[in-house]
Enzyme design. Structure first.
Site, PDB file in Angstrom:
ATOM      1  N   THR A 241      23.224 -16.342 -14.314  1.00  0.00           N
ATOM      2  CA  THR A 241      22.217 -15.892 -15.271  1.00  0.00           C
ATOM      3  C   THR A 241      21.177 -15.011 -14.582  1.00  0.00           C
ATOM      4  O   THR A 241      20.745 -13.982 -15.120  1.00  0.00           O
ATOM      5  CB  THR A 241      21.515 -17.113 -15.905  1.00  0.00           C
TER       6      THR A 241
ATOM      7  N   HIS B 226      22.533 -11.602 -14.276  1.00  0.00           N
ATOM      8  CA  HIS B 226      22.455 -10.835 -15.523  1.00  0.00           C
ATOM      9  C   HIS B 226      21.056 -10.251 -15.681  1.00  0.00           C
ATOM     10  O   HIS B 226      20.891  -9.117 -16.125  1.00  0.00           O
ATOM     11  CB  HIS B 226      22.763 -11.738 -16.735  1.00  0.00           C
TER      12      HIS B 226
ATOM     13  N   HIS C 153      15.922 -20.962 -11.617  1.00  0.00           N
ATOM     14  CA  HIS C 153      15.884 -22.295 -12.239  1.00  0.00           C
ATOM     15  C   HIS C 153      16.681 -23.340 -11.458  1.00  0.00           C
ATOM     16  O   HIS C 153      16.595 -24.516 -11.775  1.00  0.00           O
ATOM     17  CB  HIS C 153      16.386 -22.206 -13.684  1.00  0.00           C
TER      18      HIS C 153
ATOM     19  N   CYS D 270      16.361 -32.753 -27.312  1.00  0.00           N
ATOM     20  CA  CYS D 270      15.275 -33.311 -28.119  1.00  0.00           C
ATOM     21  C   CYS D 270      15.357 -34.832 -28.230  1.00  0.00           C
ATOM     22  O   CYS D 270      14.354 -35.498 -28.440  1.00  0.00           O
ATOM     23  CB  CYS D 270      15.272 -32.679 -29.520  1.00  0.00           C
TER      24      CYS D 270
ATOM     25  N   ARG E 121      36.018 -13.593  -1.306  1.00  0.00           N
ATOM     26  CA  ARG E 121      35.998 -14.842  -2.074  1.00  0.00           C
ATOM     27  C   ARG E 121      37.343 -15.567  -2.020  1.00  0.00           C
ATOM     28  O   ARG E 121      37.384 -16.799  -2.025  1.00  0.00           O
ATOM     29  CB  ARG E 121      35.570 -14.553  -3.517  1.00  0.00           C
TER      30      ARG E 121
END
Lengths: 350, 350, 350, 350
Positions: free
Chosen positions: B45, B48, B68, B98, B205
């Site tokens: 992310t 991106h 993060h 939640c 890789r």
């Protein structure tokens, strides 16, 4: 010595092109089984052949005998037949597995690497009598009425989709209310779905869907998009249409963690938004190809014992063999449930 | 009283556009937790955002703090923090549920209908220290080295894909050998895959894939199409690329009844031949979005206890914060495994 | 300021020993919730306390308030209550999980290592009103009649046993036709069992079992031993009796590969012939302890929406609080289904 | 024309009572297969016969030929044999299913209602050559060394227990370190168990357990009772002892929601505390009887391809046929792993 019979043939390429021909069958040899057909039903595959779509044109070469779903009584057997005897009621498991490949060893005989399809072997069953190899037959238990035997094979597709989806307590959407969809409604009720919604374009079929016990029916585009939370979305979608638009629309109303099962055979690739539906919402997508051998047969037998009368209502029209043209026209029209030939009947029956 | 820190910011739209800025953090209030970052890793992310693709341009508005994935030690906590105390080692579960919606009640908190993403809340962790809400934190057990804490969250994605695929005794194909693919190789070995093939376009890789224990590595188009029977095909394919061509090619080598799992987030819809792969061959297609809360965390902890040293080899490069540009360039190049910031480090480390 | 209420107490050890006492409740503080009881039902545990068996004598010390199954309306809440408000309809989930232990992290909160039982905390609900902590409450959705709320908790036990057994299409034997057995019959029908046999010693309860839809009912020793092949044996046995003899007898009629589920709490160890039943016939034995939090609650809610009227028939008798002695006598007699107190009622109702 | 062979016989009742006898075998007829035995191993059942316990005295009537686990090469076949040819390497699946009963139709052929046991048919394989029906044979793939063929059948029991337990990432306790326990250790490692503890009374076998890769070994009563929370308890217990005390003790260290699997055949009923273990802690109890046909064979083949060398270390002793008494004494002593006859060997080999 030979036995006289009549068969519906696909006589030539193109739409229609059917005809009724007399055929002299040999007396049963080897593993042959001679069967008096009680009833034989028109399958979606038969309709592809009737309409002669691209797939049918590739797979078949006229003339050939058509029809593979039937129920009948054994008249005579060849000397190599051991598990079936005259008088037995039988129907066909149209998928014939080799028993030796990796898939068969995994008890996945229904996806055998060397699978043979009864429908491609040219025996035909829109006829009376017919002669078929023992390998395709299943004995119908005596407590199941012979008139239900012809629907065991297609019913098995729906039963399997419903059984694998674990519908108990679930909200379920069934796309399409043709015979496979109608059977799916009945099976979903029998297996304890909490709420069943069924779609179709044909009002006639939506009426049938309602009679079979769907809680809500309608054109799919009218039904979709109403649920706001997972609680009101579907837990399971079963597709019997092969229609991309309907499936993609339905995905929006399938809850995160839900299950989309194909009991159809789409004619072209689908655009699927893998990120949105399969990853972010973790929808599982799978398909069923035929019946599990023989778990699904056991389930079908139980279902017919418990709910045979309800299920028989999916058969809406019965024809004599001579009325093959009317029967196929009707089946192709969407204005019917399952259409069945009863060779003993001489005239059109509504 | 305020606390001085530095953060890597996405300062402006477009490729790159990063900068290091000083920020004065408030002393912890309410459920705030002040954390000294030991290490923080660059996620897909983040790349991106770095490259500013269409998705990033929609989802974010510069300037904002980036990062993060991290591991660190708690320095101080606000008065409303109960389950975490100074000295604890912590990392972030970046998906915040939640607890009340239908998905949460189904114990599917990872697909909560009101899911909040830590990465969108603007706290940032390419910094030292950082201040984040208690709700995003997981305490790292004392028997797991702090330096491994930053990879727990991405490792969790791979572990979950592997665990849900039930790889024990299976032949498995992993598409892509970036960090998620490499973690998947390690997890597949740990969970008992019988044979692991890994692909990538980057030779670097593929070398890492081999070091992590893949039995066979290569460019996917070279590897495919070799299996002739179900026995030699794959039982499971895990995609970490989001690449349509690679996935469609791999489907041909996945056996009937096999399982395709997406641990990627494809940027556009896929053409999938539903009839051929999902129906006739009964391949099941599913995806994983993040970690199961908290089953996957338990699995990750066990894996790191047993195989932490092996797994840490996926981290190939470590940088100080000031070298953010070099770190991002390298991570975007495909010539690295996982790239990690260690804020205490002042200079470029290779 | 205090609120006057009456509670049924277990006043002293020994059989019976109940009494009705006035209690002054405090106004709600902290997470207290004050509830006007609409109805409260007698559970098997309450009967153990009433009869004061060895287990009860160990677990409890009189005097204490009895009763934990109820439905009611919230009258007032303490300042620390956030998710519940006056007017809400509520019932109790009697198992209170810690949320932090290994079992809770595995989403097995119902077997929390620090599980607290509402029934042991001494709040009581054979009363009006009662004051309980928010943690034990579940809000009853508005589309479920309040009078059904008191059976949600025990119904959950049966629903879970049936749901975990995957009864769709199965032949199922339910041992015992007390409330848990009756709920299991209803749930098994709802979830699609193909054939349900129920047993009990009480003719009254066998009559109820028949009304709930069991296909066959009888004394277990009369029913057993009739099946000769796997086809006619049971796929699933659910025990609600805790009776060793009945279970051992039933194992003989459970097919190879079948499933025995305990929804009972046997008072002494069983002799099980592991070789004969668990190994040679591969019967799987498991148990359910309470409800899955909150999956089972979701299932219960759906079931009550669809079949609330049928299910409410399990409640056969309703009493006012003053008639506590008659209510307990009846519940202990086997001549009832579920026995319920309705505190607003002043006199014995039959 | 006849073929000369020697067979180990159970000649008379009571402990021991074995002898080596010359037998003239007929040339293969019908579905007969003549096999040159490469190696044949002593099974637990053979030891029961050797010791002549109550079970053996019921099941067998001397004199008869003993032995059912073997690997060998086909020398000649009868005219009714189709799937096997001279030169093939073969071993026995000792459970022969009818293919037609309800269990077989459910793809549970291993619990066939008409199951025949090769070991009860009196063919014997502690011999060279032997003559057996095709129905019991499995062809050993060419990439598996013939010397491993004799352990495929018992290895299958362990593999199945491990595979059904889903050991990936799990903490597992294996009770008993005889051949089935040792195979289970190897299978559990191969299938990704996170931590394996093995018990036995014999120090010799604990040493083997350690060599096979158990993380911790010991006398079961020393190991138990140490875990305080679910996190440190076992997820899975596999019993290979049939010992009630060991199993009951182990249940205390199995976490709530864990799984106890019997891969043993206890000689008498067990006292199980259903309430404590199966209900309150929701432990699932099941058993494995033989191999799934043929899924388990596929798994065994893969395992032997990947880890044949490691697994072959379970065979600790090899004997010529003439040394049958020493071989059985050793196998019964607990001072060995798997004990194997190699008929071509003339003298005792350590």
């Amino acid at each position: 010595m030979s036995i006289e019979s009549r068969f519906v043939f696909k006589e030539k390429p193109g739409h229609g092109g059917l005809g009724l021909q007399c055929v002299a069958l040999r007396a049963p040899e080897g593993s042959d089984v001679l069967i008096k057909i009680h009833s034989a039903s028109i399958c979606g595959t038969d309709l592809h052949i009737y309409k002669w779509n691209a797939w049918a044109a590739c797979a078949y070469q006229p003339p050939f005998r058509i029809g593979h779903e039937f129920g009948g009584a054994v008249v005579d057997v060849g000397p190599g037949v051991h598990a079936i005897k005259p008088g037995d009621h039988v129907t066909a498991e149209t998928h014939i597995a080799c028993g030796h490949c990796h898939q068969c060893r995994l008890n996945r005989r229904h996806t055998c690497e060397n699978l043979q399809l009864f429908s491609r072997l040219g025996f035909g069953c829109f006829s009376d009598p017919t002669l078929v190899p023992e390998a395709v037959l299943r004995v119908v238990p005596p407590d199941i009425p012979l008139e239900l035997a012809t629907i065991m094979e297609p019913l098995g597709v729906s039963v399997r989709a419903v059984a694998e989806a674990r519908v108990g307590g679930a909200r379920i959407l069934i796309l399409g209310s043709g015979p496979i969809g109608l059977f799916a409604i009945l099976a979903a009720r029998a297996y304890g779905a909490a709420h069943i919604v069924a779609t179709d374009l044909s009002q006639y079929r939506l009426g049938l869907a309602q009679r079979m016990g769907a809680d809500q029916v309608g054109n799919s585009s009218l039904l979709m998009g109403l649920a706001r939370s997972s609680r009101d979305k579907f837990d399971i979608v079963i597709d019997t249409t092969g229609n991309e638009e309907a499936v993609v629309e339905a995905l929006e109303d399938l809850r995160s963690g839900g299950h989309l099962i194909f009991a159809s055979l789409p004619s072209h690739p689908f655009h699927l938004d893998v990120a949105r539906h399969i990853v972010l919402r973790e929808i599982c997508v799978s398909g069923v190809y035929g019946r599990r051998l023989d778990e699904t047969w056991i389930e079908v037998e139980r279902l017919l014992r418990n709910r045979g009368a309800e299920i028989s209502a999916v058969v809406t029209h019965r024809f004599g063999l001579a009325d093959f043209a009317a029967a196929f026209d009707l089946a192709a029209s969407g204005q019917s449930g399952k259409v069945v030939f009863e060779p003993a009947v001489k005239r059109l029956v509504d």
